[in-house]
Motif scaffolding. Sequence first.
Motif, PDB file in Angstrom:
ATOM      1  N   GLY A  32      -9.658   4.353  -0.753  1.00  0.00           N
ATOM      2  CA  GLY A  32      -8.388   3.674  -0.976  1.00  0.00           C
ATOM      3  C   GLY A  32      -8.402   2.334  -0.268  1.00  0.00           C
ATOM      4  N   SER A  33      -7.528   1.428  -0.713  1.00  0.00           N
ATOM      5  CA  SER A  33      -7.500   0.121  -0.040  1.00  0.00           C
ATOM      6  C   SER A  33      -6.923   0.257   1.356  1.00  0.00           C
ATOM      7  CB  SER A  33      -6.730  -0.901  -0.863  1.00  0.00           C
ATOM      8  OG  SER A  33      -5.459  -0.415  -1.202  1.00  0.00           O
ATOM      9  N   SER A  34      -6.214   1.360   1.633  1.00  0.00           N
ATOM     10  CA  SER A  34      -5.691   1.507   3.003  1.00  0.00           C
ATOM     11  C   SER A  34      -6.822   1.699   4.017  1.00  0.00           C
ATOM     12  CB  SER A  34      -4.650   2.623   3.090  1.00  0.00           C
ATOM     13  OG  SER A  34      -5.083   3.775   2.449  1.00  0.00           O
ATOM     14  N   GLU A  35      -7.965   2.265   3.596  1.00  0.00           N
ATOM     15  CA  GLU A  35      -9.096   2.329   4.530  1.00  0.00           C
ATOM     16  C   GLU A  35      -9.594   0.916   4.849  1.00  0.00           C
ATOM     17  OE1 GLU A  35     -12.790   4.343   3.370  1.00  0.00           O
ATOM     18  OE2 GLU A  35     -13.718   3.693   5.222  1.00  0.00           O
ATOM     19  N   ASN A  80       4.631  -7.550  -4.568  1.00  0.00           N
ATOM     20  CA  ASN A  80       4.947  -6.993  -3.258  1.00  0.00           C
ATOM     21  C   ASN A  80       5.521  -5.576  -3.384  1.00  0.00           C
ATOM     22  OD1 ASN A  80       5.262  -7.030  -0.438  1.00  0.00           O
ATOM     23  ND2 ASN A  80       7.374  -7.735  -0.612  1.00  0.00           N
ATOM     24  N   ASN A  81       5.252  -4.782  -2.384  1.00  0.00           N
ATOM     25  CA  ASN A  81       5.876  -3.470  -2.223  1.00  0.00           C
ATOM     26  C   ASN A  81       6.697  -3.551  -0.933  1.00  0.00           C
ATOM     27  OD1 ASN A  81       6.544  -0.784  -2.088  1.00  0.00           O
ATOM     28  ND2 ASN A  81       4.471  -0.052  -1.630  1.00  0.00           N
ATOM     29  N   PRO A  82       7.968  -3.236  -0.904  1.00  0.00           N
ATOM     30  CA  PRO A  82       8.735  -2.489  -1.912  1.00  0.00           C
ATOM     31  C   PRO A  82       9.561  -3.323  -2.898  1.00  0.00           C
ATOM     32  CG  PRO A  82      10.018  -2.600   0.101  1.00  0.00           C
ATOM     33  CD  PRO A  82       8.747  -3.376   0.348  1.00  0.00           C
ATOM     34  N   LEU A 120      -4.695 -10.546   1.053  1.00  0.00           N
ATOM     35  CA  LEU A 120      -3.798 -10.479  -0.101  1.00  0.00           C
ATOM     36  C   LEU A 120      -3.977  -9.124  -0.782  1.00  0.00           C
ATOM     37  CD1 LEU A 120      -1.795 -12.007  -1.944  1.00  0.00           C
ATOM     38  CD2 LEU A 120      -3.763 -12.761  -3.275  1.00  0.00           C
ATOM     39  N   ASP A 121      -2.980  -8.288  -0.649  1.00  0.00           N
ATOM     40  CA  ASP A 121      -3.038  -6.921  -1.164  1.00  0.00           C
ATOM     41  C   ASP A 121      -2.573  -6.931  -2.625  1.00  0.00           C
ATOM     42  OD1 ASP A 121      -2.655  -4.235  -1.727  1.00  0.00           O
ATOM     43  OD2 ASP A 121      -1.781  -3.773   0.223  1.00  0.00           O
ATOM     44  N   GLU A 122      -3.526  -6.705  -3.534  1.00  0.00           N
ATOM     45  CA  GLU A 122      -3.198  -6.732  -4.966  1.00  0.00           C
ATOM     46  C   GLU A 122      -3.157  -5.325  -5.567  1.00  0.00           C
ATOM     47  OE1 GLU A 122      -4.234 -11.134  -6.615  1.00  0.00           O
ATOM     48  OE2 GLU A 122      -5.849  -9.671  -6.867  1.00  0.00           O
ATOM     49  N   ALA A 123      -2.541  -4.394  -4.853  1.00  0.00           N
ATOM     50  CA  ALA A 123      -2.488  -3.000  -5.309  1.00  0.00           C
ATOM     51  C   ALA A 123      -1.866  -2.866  -6.709  1.00  0.00           C
ATOM     52  CB  ALA A 123      -1.697  -2.146  -4.310  1.00  0.00           C
ATOM     53  N   TYR A 124      -0.922  -3.755  -7.033  1.00  0.00           N
ATOM     54  CA  TYR A 124      -0.163  -3.602  -8.284  1.00  0.00           C
ATOM     55  C   TYR A 124      -0.523  -4.657  -9.325  1.00  0.00           C
ATOM     56  CZ  TYR A 124       2.389  -0.438  -5.336  1.00  0.00           C
ATOM     57  OH  TYR A 124       2.703   0.598  -4.501  1.00  0.00           O
ATOM     58  N   VAL A 125      -1.641  -5.334  -9.115  1.00  0.00           N
ATOM     59  CA  VAL A 125      -1.923  -6.541  -9.892  1.00  0.00           C
ATOM     60  C   VAL A 125      -2.089  -6.274 -11.389  1.00  0.00           C
ATOM     61  CG1 VAL A 125      -4.442  -6.586  -9.740  1.00  0.00           C
ATOM     62  CG2 VAL A 125      -3.135  -8.724  -9.604  1.00  0.00           C
ATOM     63  N   ARG A 167      -7.929  -4.335  -3.525  1.00  0.00           N
ATOM     64  CA  ARG A 167      -7.613  -3.699  -4.817  1.00  0.00           C
ATOM     65  C   ARG A 167      -7.681  -2.187  -4.645  1.00  0.00           C
ATOM     66  NH1 ARG A 167      -8.523  -6.999  -9.513  1.00  0.00           N
ATOM     67  NH2 ARG A 167      -7.826  -9.091  -8.936  1.00  0.00           N
ATOM     68  N   THR A 168      -6.963  -1.467  -5.488  1.00  0.00           N
ATOM     69  CA  THR A 168      -6.984  -0.002  -5.419  1.00  0.00           C
ATOM     70  C   THR A 168      -6.970   0.590  -6.825  1.00  0.00           C
ATOM     71  OG1 THR A 168      -5.804   1.947  -4.635  1.00  0.00           O
ATOM     72  CG2 THR A 168      -4.455   0.081  -5.244  1.00  0.00           C
ATOM     73  N   PHE A 169      -7.531   1.796  -6.945  1.00  0.00           N
ATOM     74  CA  PHE A 169      -7.437   2.536  -8.214  1.00  0.00           C
ATOM     75  C   PHE A 169      -6.335   3.597  -8.144  1.00  0.00           C
ATOM     76  CE2 PHE A 169     -12.054   1.689  -9.851  1.00  0.00           C
ATOM     77  CZ  PHE A 169     -11.706   0.357 -10.040  1.00  0.00           C
ATOM     78  N   SER A 170      -5.512   3.534  -7.082  1.00  0.00           N
ATOM     79  CA  SER A 170      -4.474   4.556  -6.913  1.00  0.00           C
ATOM     80  C   SER A 170      -3.312   4.387  -7.888  1.00  0.00           C
ATOM     81  CB  SER A 170      -3.902   4.507  -5.495  1.00  0.00           C
ATOM     82  OG  SER A 170      -4.880   4.842  -4.551  1.00  0.00           O
ATOM     83  N   LYS A 171      -3.036   3.163  -8.318  1.00  0.00           N
ATOM     84  CA  LYS A 171      -1.822   2.915  -9.089  1.00  0.00           C
ATOM     85  C   LYS A 171      -2.151   2.752 -10.569  1.00  0.00           C
ATOM     86  CE  LYS A 171       0.043   3.086  -5.066  1.00  0.00           C
ATOM     87  NZ  LYS A 171       0.065   2.052  -4.077  1.00  0.00           N
ATOM     88  N   SER A 172      -2.738   1.626 -10.967  1.00  0.00           N
ATOM     89  CA  SER A 172      -2.960   1.394 -12.396  1.00  0.00           C
ATOM     90  C   SER A 172      -4.011   2.340 -12.971  1.00  0.00           C
ATOM     91  CB  SER A 172      -3.346  -0.053 -12.653  1.00  0.00           C
ATOM     92  OG  SER A 172      -4.261  -0.517 -11.687  1.00  0.00           O
ATOM     93  N   LEU A 217      -8.004  10.603  -5.470  1.00  0.00           N
ATOM     94  CA  LEU A 217      -9.465  10.515  -5.291  1.00  0.00           C
ATOM     95  C   LEU A 217      -9.873   9.464  -4.276  1.00  0.00           C
ATOM     96  CD1 LEU A 217     -10.542  10.999  -8.990  1.00  0.00           C
ATOM     97  CD2 LEU A 217     -10.786  12.605  -7.104  1.00  0.00           C
ATOM     98  N   ARG A 218      -8.953   8.565  -3.904  1.00  0.00           N
ATOM     99  CA  ARG A 218      -9.165   7.583  -2.842  1.00  0.00           C
ATOM    100  C   ARG A 218     -10.270   6.588  -3.191  1.00  0.00           C
ATOM    101  NH1 ARG A 218      -5.561   6.913  -1.777  1.00  0.00           N
ATOM    102  NH2 ARG A 218      -5.767   6.142   0.322  1.00  0.00           N
ATOM    103  N   ILE A 219      -9.936   5.579  -3.953  1.00  0.00           N
ATOM    104  CA  ILE A 219     -10.898   4.537  -4.326  1.00  0.00           C
ATOM    105  C   ILE A 219     -10.230   3.176  -4.169  1.00  0.00           C
ATOM    106  CG2 ILE A 219     -12.430   3.637  -6.141  1.00  0.00           C
ATOM    107  CD1 ILE A 219     -12.008   6.473  -7.523  1.00  0.00           C
TER     108      ILE A 219
HETATM  109  C1  LIG Z   1      -0.038   2.005  -2.821  1.00  0.00           C
HETATM  110  C2  LIG Z   1      -0.423   0.798  -2.059  1.00  0.00           C
HETATM  111  C3  LIG Z   1      -1.740   0.638  -1.618  1.00  0.00           C
HETATM  112  C4  LIG Z   1      -2.796   1.625  -2.026  1.00  0.00           C
HETATM  113  O1  LIG Z   1      -3.290   2.381  -1.030  1.00  0.00           O
HETATM  114  P1  LIG Z   1      -4.561   3.275  -1.349  1.00  0.00           P
HETATM  115  O2  LIG Z   1      -5.055   3.572  -0.017  1.00  0.00           O
HETATM  116  O3  LIG Z   1      -5.510   2.460  -2.147  1.00  0.00           O
HETATM  117  O4  LIG Z   1      -4.083   4.471  -2.103  1.00  0.00           O
HETATM  118  C5  LIG Z   1      -2.071  -0.502  -0.925  1.00  0.00           C
HETATM  119  N1  LIG Z   1      -1.158  -1.462  -0.687  1.00  0.00           N
HETATM  120  C6  LIG Z   1       0.099  -1.356  -1.121  1.00  0.00           C
HETATM  121  C7  LIG Z   1       1.054  -2.469  -0.895  1.00  0.00           C
HETATM  122  C8  LIG Z   1       0.512  -0.213  -1.796  1.00  0.00           C
HETATM  123  O5  LIG Z   1       1.779  -0.095  -2.185  1.00  0.00           O
END
Ligand SMILES: *Cc1c(COP(=O)(O)O)cnc(C)c1O
Length: 362
Positions: free
Chosen positions: A91-94, A164-166, A189-194, A215-220, A226-228
């Motif tokens: 995940g991008s959080s790692e 941006n989140n939220p 620059l966190d593009e989780a939702y790009v 970037r993350t595969f958690s959303k789109s 699976l944490r990517i």
């Molecule tokens: C959901 C989200 C992530 C994704 O985290 P993962 O570890 O990839 O699941 C990252 N940044 C933001 C702003 C998010 O909302």
Amino acid sequence: MSGDEEYLHRHAMADRSLAEGRSAGIAAYSLPCVNLNRNENPFPMPDVVMRAAFAAIGTHNRYPEEDSGGLRSAAARAYGVSVEQVIAGNGSSEILALIYRGFLAAGDTVGMLSPGFSFNHKLAAVNGARLLEVDWADHNALPASQSVRQAAGDAKFIVLANPNNPTGTFVQIAEIERLVAETDQLIVLDEAYVDFAPDNALGLIDRYQNLLLLRTFSKSYAAAGLRIGFGLGNPRVIARLRSIQNPFNMSVISQSVGVSILEHRNAYDQCIECIVQERERTMVALSALGFYVLPSHANFVLARVPLGYDGRWWQQALERKNVNVAVFPEGDLGGFIRISIGAAEQMDTCLSVVSGIAGGLI
Ligand SMILES: *Cc1c(COP(=O)(O)O)cnc(C)c1O
């Protein structure tokens, strides 16, 4: 059924069995919950990606590739960058956690455009860093670079998410570029939702050494479990992060699913398109029910609840009807709820429950 109908039917069924399975585990008689609180994507994996996951399980006794080389190469090919510009993680959080560990000493400062991703509060705390929040009052534009520079002072890096989140809001890439060009600080620059947004900043990483994309595969790509995730940027920054990362950090399954997703990205176009359409429908419906909805370019909407009750009240009222949404009681967003956008059936349920609650208030 036509191809499209079958696709949507399959999604609806998968969603229902998911909800039933979850509720069965919690309480035998409770209704299935509609979970719209974590920005998850309810659509199932394309069969081709599922097959890659099963094949990976077959190699269960072997260690995965130590530095996720195959996955990093696949990402480099897909994004048109070099493999030295890519780090992969759970995940991008790692990756975000590695940035804190790699670039901070205790007592250092991190800048964050706020309101932003709440995980940064925890990361700053566990790393003994001071989180300096730069007020992001007009969510549809960046504060002037000058004021970000002044506010963030000697921050070791500045984090912001786009969309941006939220808030779900999106700022033009030209504004991001201006900020990156006008500071020496590292911009994360966190593009989780790009993938739900009109544009992205990938084209900037070759030109600016101080820009690091997440970037993350958690959303789109519906792979939150699976944490990517990836970091993309300057090879020296990437090398520093890779040097402090655990070996064998990603499982054979996440590496192999990651490669398969990258090779079949257009298999997700329809799912992303569905979510964008549902998002627009949800915005219109909520507005008609008296909510003020911020323009969203993500897979969720942030909505200010009608006068009289706060976000927490609405969250609890919805929860009693088995609809889960997120709230942000600290800070200035106490009057808002964040609703993730799922499949049409989930949004139908959510909107009819919201409408029932709103009707009971009149
Ligand atoms: C959901 C989200 C992530 C994704 O985290 P993962 O570890 O990839 O699941 C990252 N940044 C933001 C702003 C998010 O909302």
